[in-house]
Design a protein around this motif. Structure first.
Motif, mmCIF file in Angstrom:
data_model
loop_
_atom_site.group_PDB
_atom_site.id
_atom_site.type_symbol
_atom_site.label_atom_id
_atom_site.label_comp_id
_atom_site.label_asym_id
_atom_site.label_seq_id
_atom_site.Cartn_x
_atom_site.Cartn_y
_atom_site.Cartn_z
ATOM 1 N N VAL A 220 0.851 -1.200 0.000
ATOM 2 C CA VAL A 220 0.000 0.000 0.000
ATOM 3 C C VAL A 220 0.882 1.243 0.000
ATOM 4 C CG1 VAL A 220 -1.690 1.334 1.316
ATOM 5 C CG2 VAL A 220 -1.901 -1.141 1.206
ATOM 6 N N LEU A 221 0.585 2.173 -0.908
ATOM 7 C CA LEU A 221 1.224 3.488 -0.907
ATOM 8 C C LEU A 221 0.241 4.488 -0.313
ATOM 9 C CD1 LEU A 221 2.745 3.508 -4.529
ATOM 10 C CD2 LEU A 221 3.777 2.641 -2.419
ATOM 11 N N ILE A 222 0.660 5.183 0.723
ATOM 12 C CA ILE A 222 -0.222 6.152 1.393
ATOM 13 C C ILE A 222 0.441 7.523 1.399
ATOM 14 C CG2 ILE A 222 -1.567 6.667 3.467
ATOM 15 C CD1 ILE A 222 -1.022 3.834 4.457
ATOM 16 N N GLU A 223 -0.277 8.529 0.882
ATOM 17 C CA GLU A 223 0.131 9.929 1.041
ATOM 18 C C GLU A 223 -0.894 10.588 1.952
ATOM 19 O OE1 GLU A 223 0.663 11.933 -2.679
ATOM 20 O OE2 GLU A 223 2.064 10.413 -3.450
ATOM 21 N N PHE A 224 -0.432 11.275 2.984
ATOM 22 C CA PHE A 224 -1.367 11.809 3.978
ATOM 23 C C PHE A 224 -0.867 13.125 4.545
ATOM 24 C CE2 PHE A 224 1.683 9.054 6.057
ATOM 25 C CZ PHE A 224 2.078 9.796 7.172
ATOM 26 N N GLN A 225 -1.759 13.822 5.202
ATOM 27 C CA GLN A 225 -1.425 15.055 5.916
ATOM 28 C C GLN A 225 -1.919 14.892 7.341
ATOM 29 O OE1 GLN A 225 0.017 17.655 4.016
ATOM 30 N NE2 GLN A 225 0.559 18.595 5.978
ATOM 31 N N GLY A 226 -1.017 15.078 8.311
ATOM 32 C CA GLY A 226 -1.460 14.950 9.697
ATOM 33 C C GLY A 226 -0.577 14.012 10.481
ATOM 34 N N ASP A 227 -1.168 13.440 11.524
ATOM 35 C CA ASP A 227 -0.428 12.595 12.468
ATOM 36 C C ASP A 227 -0.116 11.235 11.838
ATOM 37 O OD1 ASP A 227 0.641 11.297 14.598
ATOM 38 O OD2 ASP A 227 -1.182 11.332 15.839
ATOM 39 N N GLY A 228 1.185 10.951 11.681
ATOM 40 C CA GLY A 228 1.581 9.675 11.073
ATOM 41 C C GLY A 228 1.801 8.565 12.076
ATOM 42 N N SER A 229 1.469 8.807 13.348
ATOM 43 C CA SER A 229 1.738 7.784 14.368
ATOM 44 C C SER A 229 0.846 6.556 14.207
ATOM 45 C CB SER A 229 1.581 8.381 15.772
ATOM 46 O OG SER A 229 0.249 8.802 15.973
ATOM 47 N N PHE A 230 -0.218 6.664 13.393
ATOM 48 C CA PHE A 230 -1.063 5.485 13.148
ATOM 49 C C PHE A 230 -0.249 4.347 12.533
ATOM 50 C CE2 PHE A 230 -1.212 7.611 9.038
ATOM 51 C CZ PHE A 230 -1.209 6.565 8.127
ATOM 52 N N LYS B 24 -8.836 2.491 7.186
ATOM 53 C CA LYS B 24 -9.689 2.990 8.281
ATOM 54 C C LYS B 24 -8.842 3.652 9.375
ATOM 55 C CE LYS B 24 -13.151 1.474 11.637
ATOM 56 N NZ LYS B 24 -13.739 0.330 12.336
ATOM 57 N N LYS B 25 -7.752 2.984 9.772
ATOM 58 C CA LYS B 25 -6.903 3.539 10.830
ATOM 59 C C LYS B 25 -6.206 4.815 10.368
ATOM 60 C CE LYS B 25 -6.155 -0.674 13.430
ATOM 61 N NZ LYS B 25 -5.204 -1.571 14.102
ATOM 62 N N ALA B 26 -5.857 4.856 9.086
ATOM 63 C CA ALA B 26 -5.214 6.052 8.539
ATOM 64 C C ALA B 26 -6.183 7.236 8.547
ATOM 65 C CB ALA B 26 -4.731 5.775 7.119
ATOM 66 N N MET B 27 -7.434 6.978 8.139
ATOM 67 C CA MET B 27 -8.439 8.051 8.066
ATOM 68 C C MET B 27 -8.812 8.590 9.443
ATOM 69 S SD MET B 27 -10.892 6.597 5.010
ATOM 70 C CE MET B 27 -12.051 7.976 5.094
ATOM 71 N N GLU B 28 -8.704 7.744 10.452
ATOM 72 C CA GLU B 28 -9.015 8.192 11.813
ATOM 73 C C GLU B 28 -7.978 9.186 12.338
ATOM 74 O OE1 GLU B 28 -9.144 4.534 13.948
ATOM 75 O OE2 GLU B 28 -11.174 4.021 13.268
ATOM 76 N N ALA B 29 -6.750 9.113 11.750
ATOM 77 C CA ALA B 29 -5.651 9.917 12.299
ATOM 78 C C ALA B 29 -5.207 11.054 11.394
ATOM 79 C CB ALA B 29 -4.452 9.010 12.585
ATOM 80 N N ALA B 30 -5.469 10.925 10.081
ATOM 81 C CA ALA B 30 -4.901 11.905 9.151
ATOM 82 C C ALA B 30 -5.815 12.088 7.938
ATOM 83 C CB ALA B 30 -3.518 11.427 8.693
ATOM 84 N N GLU B 31 -5.517 13.156 7.194
ATOM 85 C CA GLU B 31 -6.233 13.398 5.929
ATOM 86 C C GLU B 31 -5.498 12.639 4.821
ATOM 87 O OE1 GLU B 31 -7.079 17.135 2.918
ATOM 88 O OE2 GLU B 31 -6.701 17.532 5.045
ATOM 89 N N ILE B 32 -6.196 11.747 4.110
ATOM 90 C CA ILE B 32 -5.567 10.862 3.133
ATOM 91 C C ILE B 32 -5.673 11.471 1.735
ATOM 92 C CG2 ILE B 32 -5.488 8.511 2.187
ATOM 93 C CD1 ILE B 32 -4.922 8.819 5.247
ATOM 94 N N HIS B 33 -4.538 11.690 1.095
ATOM 95 C CA HIS B 33 -4.512 12.224 -0.267
ATOM 96 C C HIS B 33 -4.381 11.108 -1.307
ATOM 97 C CE1 HIS B 33 -4.360 16.277 1.246
ATOM 98 N NE2 HIS B 33 -3.274 16.009 1.959
ATOM 99 N N LYS B 34 -3.751 10.002 -0.922
ATOM 100 C CA LYS B 34 -3.584 8.880 -1.860
ATOM 101 C C LYS B 34 -3.515 7.594 -1.059
ATOM 102 C CE LYS B 34 -0.299 7.073 -5.326
ATOM 103 N NZ LYS B 34 0.982 7.349 -6.012
ATOM 104 N N PHE B 35 -4.260 6.594 -1.535
ATOM 105 C CA PHE B 35 -4.207 5.263 -0.929
ATOM 106 C C PHE B 35 -4.297 4.267 -2.077
ATOM 107 C CE2 PHE B 35 -5.801 1.430 1.052
ATOM 108 C CZ PHE B 35 -5.148 1.398 2.281
ATOM 109 N N GLN B 36 -3.164 3.620 -2.363
ATOM 110 C CA GLN B 36 -3.099 2.777 -3.562
ATOM 111 C C GLN B 36 -2.504 1.418 -3.235
ATOM 112 O OE1 GLN B 36 -0.654 4.463 -6.642
ATOM 113 N NE2 GLN B 36 -1.387 3.069 -8.229
#
Length: 311
Positions: free
Chosen positions: A228-238, A270-282
């Protein structure tokens, strides 16, 4: 397809150490074939047997259907990992000498040497003494000496070692050109990204054995989309709280996550969305580096150990 190189059940031991253990693979004519594996896996020993520098204890190597020997050496341009230039000779003299050893006339050799030195932006090195060259410059001269006589088969052992990104790209371009002319190319490297961009087929070595071989595209498909490739904005501790994954790449706003043990990718989302704004999930196929780690790295060692405990 016709096989240019065939390695049949080849074994080679040095004392108590089995460097190559019952290895078999074929290289099709006109293909780029990558020989991969960690240090000490048996790649260079296998290459030396293909080149008839050392002989196998068991098994056989065929080049264009002929058993490897002095006759088949003439079909191959070989660039060893340990570079073999004469340090006190001038570049032009060295290349001329080596080209004539391979059967070129002096006039043909000079013409081809001029072409390749210009191609590598190295024409003004003609009168330099080899010992004065940097590692990268020596690498270019060694490469030219390998290809100048236009052999049918090219074997390069760690060809990108010592080259900066620009010259690595030039070397890659030339190797692909050689393939387009119908030549067969075997190269050994640790540079997975080069293999991924260039190779048709691969053979992965570990501890003297072949652990994976075949068409690169098919191998990647077989491994499935488990990264999985994830691009996000916010808390990456998830990412630290995810279980049954391996984080391969991680920066402030990006992560490459390998899914282990059948974890559902939607759980990660789901865990990523709870912690950060997701720009890409592939969900993508694994990189060759990831496949390499999976086959010979910690995952595989752990799995083998668990199977042994269950047995």
């Amino acid at each position: 397809m016709t096989n240019t190189i065939e390695v049949h059940n080849v074994t080679k031991a040095f004392g108590e150490t089995k460097a190559v253990d019952d290895v078999s693979f074929n290289i099709e004519k006109g293909k780029i074939f990558g020989l991969l594996g960690p240090n000490g896996a048996g790649k260079t020993t296998t290459i030396r047997m293909i080149n008839y520098i050392i002989l196998p204890d068991d098994g056989k190597v065929l080049i264009n259907g002929i058993k490897a020997g002095p006759q088949t050496q003439k079909m191959i341009g070989y660039m060893p990992e340990e570079r073999g230039l004469y340090k006190k000779m001038k570049v032009g003299e060295q290349l001329l000498y080596l080209a004539q050893l391979k059967g070129l006339s002096a006039s043909d050799a000079r013409e081809k040497i001029r072409y390749w030195l210009k191609r590598f932006n190295a024409y003004d090195w003609h009168s330099k003494v080899v010992g004065e060259l940097s590692k990268g410059m020596s690498q270019k001269i060694q490469f030219i000496s390998t290809i100048v006589h236009d052999p049918e088969i090219y074997i390069f052992d760690e060809p990108f070692s010592g080259l900066d990104p620009i010259n690595s790209e030039l070397l890659k371009e030339i190797i692909i050109e050689l393939k387009e002319k119908g030549n067969t190319i075997l190269f050994s490297t640790h540079r997975m990204e080069q293999v991924e961009q260039m190779c048709d087929d691969i053979c992965l070595f570990n501890n003297g054995k072949v652990v994976l071989t075949g068409n690169l595209r098919n191998i990647k498909k077989e491994f499935g989309k488990n990264t999985v490739l994830i691009e996000f904005q916010g808390d990456g501790s998830f990412l630290d709280r995810l279980e049954n994954v391996r984080i391969n790449n991680r920066s402030t706003n990006f992560a490459e996550v390998r899914i282990l043990d059948g974890l559902n990718s939607q759980t990660i989302l789901k865990k990523a969305m709870e912690a950060a704004e997701i720009h890409k999930f592939q969900l993508v196929e694994p990189s060759l580096n990831e496949i390499f780690i999976s086959v010979v790295g910690e995952d595989n060692i752990k799995k083998q150990h668990e199977e042994e405990l269950r047995a």
